[in-house]
Design a protein around this motif. Structure first.
Motif, short mmCIF file in Angstrom:
data_model
loop_
_atom_site.label_atom_id
_atom_site.label_comp_id
_atom_site.label_asym_id
_atom_site.label_seq_id
_atom_site.Cartn_x
_atom_site.Cartn_y
_atom_site.Cartn_z
N VAL A 50 95.29 -0.55 55.87
CA VAL A 50 95.41 0.89 55.63
C VAL A 50 94.28 1.40 54.62
CG1 VAL A 50 97.10 2.68 54.37
CG2 VAL A 50 97.89 0.76 55.97
N SER A 51 93.61 2.16 55.09
CA SER A 51 92.70 2.85 54.06
C SER A 51 93.02 4.06 53.28
CB SER A 51 91.04 3.36 54.86
OG SER A 51 91.42 4.31 55.77
N TYR A 52 94.04 4.86 53.94
CA TYR A 52 94.43 6.06 53.36
C TYR A 52 95.93 6.38 53.84
CZ TYR A 52 94.83 11.30 52.38
OH TYR A 52 95.43 12.32 52.03
N ALA A 53 96.85 6.72 52.79
CA ALA A 53 98.29 7.14 53.00
C ALA A 53 98.89 8.07 52.17
CB ALA A 53 99.10 5.85 52.77
N ARG A 54 99.47 9.06 52.90
CA ARG A 54 99.96 10.20 52.02
C ARG A 54 101.27 10.81 52.63
NH1 ARG A 54 99.63 15.62 53.09
NH2 ARG A 54 98.33 15.85 54.91
N PRO A 55 102.18 11.24 51.70
CA PRO A 55 103.56 11.67 52.28
C PRO A 55 103.07 12.91 52.87
CG PRO A 55 103.77 11.47 49.82
CD PRO A 55 102.27 10.90 50.04
N THR A 56 103.88 13.39 53.76
CA THR A 56 103.77 14.81 54.39
C THR A 56 105.29 15.42 54.33
OG1 THR A 56 103.90 13.90 56.69
CG2 THR A 56 101.79 14.28 55.73
N ASP A 57 105.35 16.60 54.84
CA ASP A 57 106.62 17.36 55.00
C ASP A 57 107.47 17.12 53.76
OD1 ASP A 57 108.44 18.98 56.33
OD2 ASP A 57 108.90 17.61 57.65
N GLY A 58 107.11 17.38 52.71
CA GLY A 58 107.89 17.07 51.50
C GLY A 58 108.66 15.56 51.47
N GLY A 59 107.72 14.58 51.80
CA GLY A 59 108.07 13.32 51.90
C GLY A 59 109.13 13.00 53.12
N LYS A 60 109.23 13.84 54.06
CA LYS A 60 109.95 13.30 55.49
C LYS A 60 109.05 12.77 56.43
CE LYS A 60 113.29 17.16 54.84
NZ LYS A 60 113.53 18.36 55.31
N GLY A 61 107.46 12.65 55.98
CA GLY A 61 106.68 12.06 56.80
C GLY A 61 105.60 11.49 56.29
N ARG A 62 104.53 11.01 57.06
CA ARG A 62 103.37 10.18 56.48
C ARG A 62 102.22 10.51 57.15
NH1 ARG A 62 104.74 4.15 55.56
NH2 ARG A 62 103.41 3.97 57.30
#
Length: 156
Positions: A50-62
């Motif tokens: 994994v080179s990059y990871a961030r939460p999306t949709d207010g923490g409901k996604g990635r």
């Protein structure tokens, strides 16, 4: 360009045309392992693919990017403290995928944790063949990731 995958439910982990499961032991307790898994921005620090990871949709996604350029947009399907963390891939630029769900199951093991990771996938026949042949490499990547996560958790 990213393409959408079929939306699957948690039971896909048991019904997918191809399921690859791996297990490993961590010295850290399930609560700590769960915190490590749910710390989405921390994934590149312990999972070398994994080179990059961030939460999306207010923490409901990635949003996940792998070394080599593969990208995933995901929905978190289960985040059961100290028990299970699962996510479905909603779209990817990887060819041949039709559906993909990944599940991390945590079970107490002495003072540590037994981790069972399941990679549940539907895709073209060619992709399924490549994944079957790549099973040893996926298992090695999983075990290395668990060791690195465990070291990170033990270091605090």
């Amino acid at each position: 360009m990213a393409h959408p995958l079929r939306a699957v439910t948690l039971d896909f982990v048991d019904s997918a045309p191809l399921r690859l499961s791996f297990t490993a032991e961590a010295a850290a307790p399930p609560e700590a392992v769960f915190r490590g898994l749910t710390d989405v921005p921390g994934w590149p620090k312990w999972f070398e693919a994994v080179s990059y990871a961030r939460p999306t949709d207010g923490g409901k996604g990635r949003e996940i990017r792998l070394r080599g350029g593969v990208r995933f947009l995901e929905t978190i399907m289960a985040a059961d403290p100290a028990e299970r963390y699962a996510y479905r891939i909603d779209s990817t630029n990887a060819p041949g995928l039709h559906a993909l769900l990944e599940e991390w199951r945590l079970t107490p093991s002495g003072t540590g944790t037994r981790i069972r990771y399941t990679f549940a996938v539907d895709g073209t026949a060619a992709l399924r063949t490549v994944l079957r042949l790549g099973r040893p490499g996926l298992g090695l990547a999983f075990r290395r990731a668990v060791r690195a996560l465990d070291r990170r958790l033990q270091a605090g």
